[in-house]
Design an enzyme around this catalytic site. Structure first.
Site, PDB file in Angstrom:
ATOM      1  N   GLU A 219       1.453   0.094  14.466  1.00 25.79           N
ATOM      2  CA  GLU A 219       2.260  -1.109  14.741  1.00 25.79           C
ATOM      3  C   GLU A 219       2.733  -1.619  13.385  1.00 25.79           C
ATOM      4  OE1 GLU A 219       3.176  -2.422  17.570  1.00 25.79           O
ATOM      5  OE2 GLU A 219       1.879  -1.485  19.049  1.00 25.79           O
ATOM      6  N   CYS A 253       5.644 -10.219  12.106  1.00 21.56           N
ATOM      7  CA  CYS A 253       6.325  -8.922  12.113  1.00 21.56           C
ATOM      8  C   CYS A 253       7.635  -8.981  12.891  1.00 21.56           C
ATOM      9  CB  CYS A 253       5.409  -7.849  12.679  1.00 21.56           C
ATOM     10  SG  CYS A 253       4.819  -8.241  14.335  1.00 21.56           S
TER      11      CYS A 253
HETATM   12  P1  NAD Z   1      -0.842  -4.063   4.904  1.00 19.68           P
HETATM   13  O1  NAD Z   1      -0.250  -2.799   5.371  1.00 19.68           O
HETATM   14  O2  NAD Z   1      -0.804  -4.372   3.459  1.00 19.68           O
HETATM   15  O3  NAD Z   1      -2.384  -4.150   5.330  1.00 19.68           O
HETATM   16  C1  NAD Z   1      -2.828  -3.939   6.656  1.00 19.68           C
HETATM   17  C2  NAD Z   1      -4.269  -3.467   6.640  1.00 19.68           C
HETATM   18  O4  NAD Z   1      -4.328  -2.230   5.936  1.00 19.68           O
HETATM   19  C3  NAD Z   1      -5.260  -4.416   5.974  1.00 19.68           C
HETATM   20  O5  NAD Z   1      -6.428  -4.475   6.751  1.00 19.68           O
HETATM   21  C4  NAD Z   1      -5.556  -3.753   4.641  1.00 19.68           C
HETATM   22  O6  NAD Z   1      -6.879  -3.935   4.228  1.00 19.68           O
HETATM   23  C5  NAD Z   1      -5.330  -2.285   4.947  1.00 19.68           C
HETATM   24  N1  NAD Z   1      -4.825  -1.550   3.772  1.00 19.68           N
HETATM   25  C6  NAD Z   1      -3.998  -2.010   2.795  1.00 19.68           C
HETATM   26  N2  NAD Z   1      -3.749  -1.040   1.896  1.00 19.68           N
HETATM   27  C7  NAD Z   1      -4.433   0.057   2.311  1.00 19.68           C
HETATM   28  C8  NAD Z   1      -4.582   1.381   1.808  1.00 19.68           C
HETATM   29  N3  NAD Z   1      -3.989   1.760   0.676  1.00 19.68           N
HETATM   30  N4  NAD Z   1      -5.345   2.246   2.496  1.00 19.68           N
HETATM   31  C9  NAD Z   1      -5.964   1.876   3.630  1.00 19.68           C
HETATM   32  N5  NAD Z   1      -5.875   0.627   4.153  1.00 19.68           N
HETATM   33  C10 NAD Z   1      -5.113  -0.266   3.512  1.00 19.68           C
HETATM   34  O7  NAD Z   1      -0.136  -5.220   5.765  1.00 19.68           O
HETATM   35  P2  NAD Z   1      -0.335  -6.782   5.690  1.00 19.68           P
HETATM   36  O8  NAD Z   1       0.227  -7.299   4.409  1.00 19.68           O
HETATM   37  O9  NAD Z   1      -1.730  -7.152   6.032  1.00 19.68           O
HETATM   38  O10 NAD Z   1       0.593  -7.246   6.918  1.00 19.68           O
HETATM   39  C11 NAD Z   1       1.982  -7.337   6.798  1.00 19.68           C
HETATM   40  C12 NAD Z   1       2.699  -6.135   7.385  1.00 19.68           C
HETATM   41  O11 NAD Z   1       2.225  -5.876   8.684  1.00 19.68           O
HETATM   42  C13 NAD Z   1       4.189  -6.384   7.548  1.00 19.68           C
HETATM   43  O12 NAD Z   1       4.905  -5.212   7.236  1.00 19.68           O
HETATM   44  C14 NAD Z   1       4.339  -6.712   9.021  1.00 19.68           C
HETATM   45  O13 NAD Z   1       5.619  -6.506   9.544  1.00 19.68           O
HETATM   46  C15 NAD Z   1       3.308  -5.802   9.614  1.00 19.68           C
HETATM   47  N6  NAD Z   1       2.859  -6.286  10.912  1.00 19.68           N
HETATM   48  C16 NAD Z   1       3.195  -5.577  12.024  1.00 19.68           C
HETATM   49  C17 NAD Z   1       2.801  -6.053  13.278  1.00 19.68           C
HETATM   50  C18 NAD Z   1       3.153  -5.319  14.538  1.00 19.68           C
HETATM   51  O14 NAD Z   1       2.584  -5.650  15.570  1.00 19.68           O
HETATM   52  N7  NAD Z   1       4.038  -4.360  14.522  1.00 19.68           N
HETATM   53  C19 NAD Z   1       2.079  -7.238  13.367  1.00 19.68           C
HETATM   54  C20 NAD Z   1       1.757  -7.915  12.208  1.00 19.68           C
HETATM   55  C21 NAD Z   1       2.149  -7.432  10.980  1.00 19.68           C
END
Ligand code: NAD
Length: 473
Positions: A219, A253
């Site tokens: 997602e 998002c």
């Molecule tokens: P992110 O991708 O930075 O982090 C998400 C999760 O991944 C966190 O739990 C983090 O600890 C983990 N993570 C981060 N880097 C990692 C790595 N290198 N390896 C493994 N795990 C890692 O996202 P964010 O900043 O928490 O959220 C914002 C993003 O999420 C935006 O792009 C937004 O559009 C998206 N989002 C999508 C939805 C949806 O339902 N489609 C909902 C909410 C947010």
């Protein structure tokens, strides 16, 4: 999946193994047992922990209490209510027709649990996006390890307490920690990974999953365009876009990322937009109890840099632009006359800044949108059916809402998710349940079947039967 391989060097191996040993017991749990678990989660979120959840999110990024009720408590509670209503029918064997060529048999498929699942969630709706998928995973009969974001530690702490109170760790466990924790978990041979976050990290997750051929739900995010056509009701569009864009401080998002508006109505729209913002957050949003903050300094700085970049490129700040680093505060901001190379038009904004582009003919807007990655959401404000169909037929997106925004997320009868860069797989209702299930096909032979007539050795008669089968059945 490498069922027999062990990973004793992995920090989470013993937890993983406990769930692996337990997955058939959980997988064979009855409808009633699953409902009991869902009720326990519902009670915790709706009643026992509700005030603590609200306080934790306020402590994490000053999220208004009512907004937490609306966008965190309600979505989880309604996902549970929905699953409770339909779970019995989802768990039934799903009978299918039998073609004439397979006469003497009957066929069905059943949803069987995938097994040990990993749910990695982001910080922007930490409860909703951790417990929402958990509801689908429990309904489908899986064991689950949850890894919430490190950026909202207060709510992660409360969720950890809830999980510990309600579940044995061989069934559901929550682990907290930095990115390294996710990286360590991703080395394990999960049966399914449900990830919500950025497209960049989504790629990392998919790459890790490929090592074990683990299925994934991704997602993701990206830039969701909003088109305001000349026929739109300007007041209503301005009101809804202001709400969808500045709720949660634009850290959604599916919030409208940028606006495409017909050039003839731009000035009127901006005027109306200011009025709507004023009525939501008064003339000083920093004093409003209804306006939350950017989650941390890193994201605050990223957003301030977007505004600086726009100023350098001589863009026009139509509304707002004020910032305060002491509070990670950014005023609701609208910016127009941006050249295409502006960072605001290149990256997902995920904050309270709305770039406005204008168009003279709809084709311009469509061509621009199609030159970018497929969005998670595409919004259309128009009273003209032809225009609406033109946009839907000539673009691609995870979801579309017409004459409103964001609320398509809360209809559990609709699949929620993106396409390619904005996501793979769907969540909510039966779609979330399916994501955590394998559709297992079963064919039962009752009587002697027609296929026996075609066993070797082949001869002219058998060839004739094959020819007739190809032609008629
Ligand atoms: P992110 O991708 O930075 O982090 C998400 C999760 O991944 C966190 O739990 C983090 O600890 C983990 N993570 C981060 N880097 C990692 C790595 N290198 N390896 C493994 N795990 C890692 O996202 P964010 O900043 O928490 O959220 C914002 C993003 O999420 C935006 O792009 C937004 O559009 C998206 N989002 C999508 C939805 C949806 O339902 N489609 C909902 C909410 C947010």
């Amino acid at each position: 999946m490498t069922e027999t391989k062990t990973y004793p060097e992995n920090k989470f191996w013993s937890l993983f193994e406990k769930q692996k040993v337990n997955k058939y017991r959980v997988g064979n749990s009855s409808y009633k047992q699953r409902i009991k678990k869902l009720n326990a989660v519902k009670k915790a979120v709706e009643f026992t922990y509700r005030d603590r959840i609200k306080q934790a999110l306020h402590d994490d990024f000053k999220k208004p209490f009512t907004e937490t009720d609306l966008t965190e408590i309600y979505p989880v509670v309604s996902e549970i209510k929905f699953a409770k209503k339909y779970l019995k029918s989802w768990l039934k064997k799903q009978k299918v027709k039998t073609p004439f060529s397979l006469i003497g048999s009957s066929s069905w498929y059943k949803y069987e649990p995938k097994g040990v699942c990993l749910i990695i969630s982001p910080w922007n709706f930490p409860l909703n996006l951790t417990f929402g998928p958990l509801v689908s995973a429990i309904a489908a009969g899986n064991t689950v390890i949850l890894k919430p974001s490190e950026m909202t530690p207060n709510i992660s702490g409360v969720m950890a307490e809830i999980v510990k109170e309600l579940f044995d760790e061989n069934e559901v466990a929550l682990v907290q920690g930095e990115v390294e924790v996710s990286q360590e978990l991703l080395k394990l041979p999960f049966n399914h990974i449900f990830f919500t976050g950025s497209p960049a990290v989504g790629r990392i997750v998919m790459k890790s999953a490929a090592q074990h051929l683990t299925s994934v739900t991704l997602e993701l995010g990206g830039k969701s365009p909003t088109i305001v056509d000349k026929s739109a009701n300007i007041k209503s569009a301005a009101q809804k876009i202001a709400w969808g864009k500045f709720m949660n401080n634009g850290q959604i998002c599916v919030s409208p990322d940028y606006l495409f508006i017909h050039e003839d109505i731009k000035a009127d729209f901006v005027k109306e937009f200011k009025l709507q913002l004023n009525s939501f957050y008064s003339d000083d949003a920093s004093m409003s109890q209804s306006y939350c903050r950017i989650v941390n300094e890193k994201h605050y700085t990223r957003l301030v840099e977007h505004i600086e970049n726009a100023k350098q490129l001589k863009a026009k700040i139509d509304v707002g632009g004020q910032t305060d680093s002491r509070e990670n505060y950014i005023e609701p901001t609208v910016i127009s006359d941006l050249p295409d190379e502006a960072s605001l038009l290149q990256e997902e904004i995920f904050g309270p800044i709305l770039p406005v582009k204008t168009y003279a003919a709809m084709d311009e807007a469509i061509t621009y949108i199609n030159s970018k990655e497929k969005p998670l959401a595409l919004y259309i404000y128009s009273k003209n059916k032809k225009i609406v169909n033109q946009i839907i037929d000539n673009t691609r997106a995870g979801s579309t809402c017409i004459n409103n925004n964001v609320i398509q997320y809360s209809n559990h009868h609709l699949p929620f998710g993106g396409t390619n860069n904005s996501g793979i797989g769907k969540s909510h209702g039966i779609f979330g349940f399916q994501e955590f299930s394998n559709m297992r096909s079963v064919l039962k032979q009752h009587t002697k079947g027609s296929i026996e007539l075609l066993f070797p050795p082949y001869n002219n008669l058998k060839q004739k039967i094959v020819d007739l089968t190809i032609k008629w059945f």
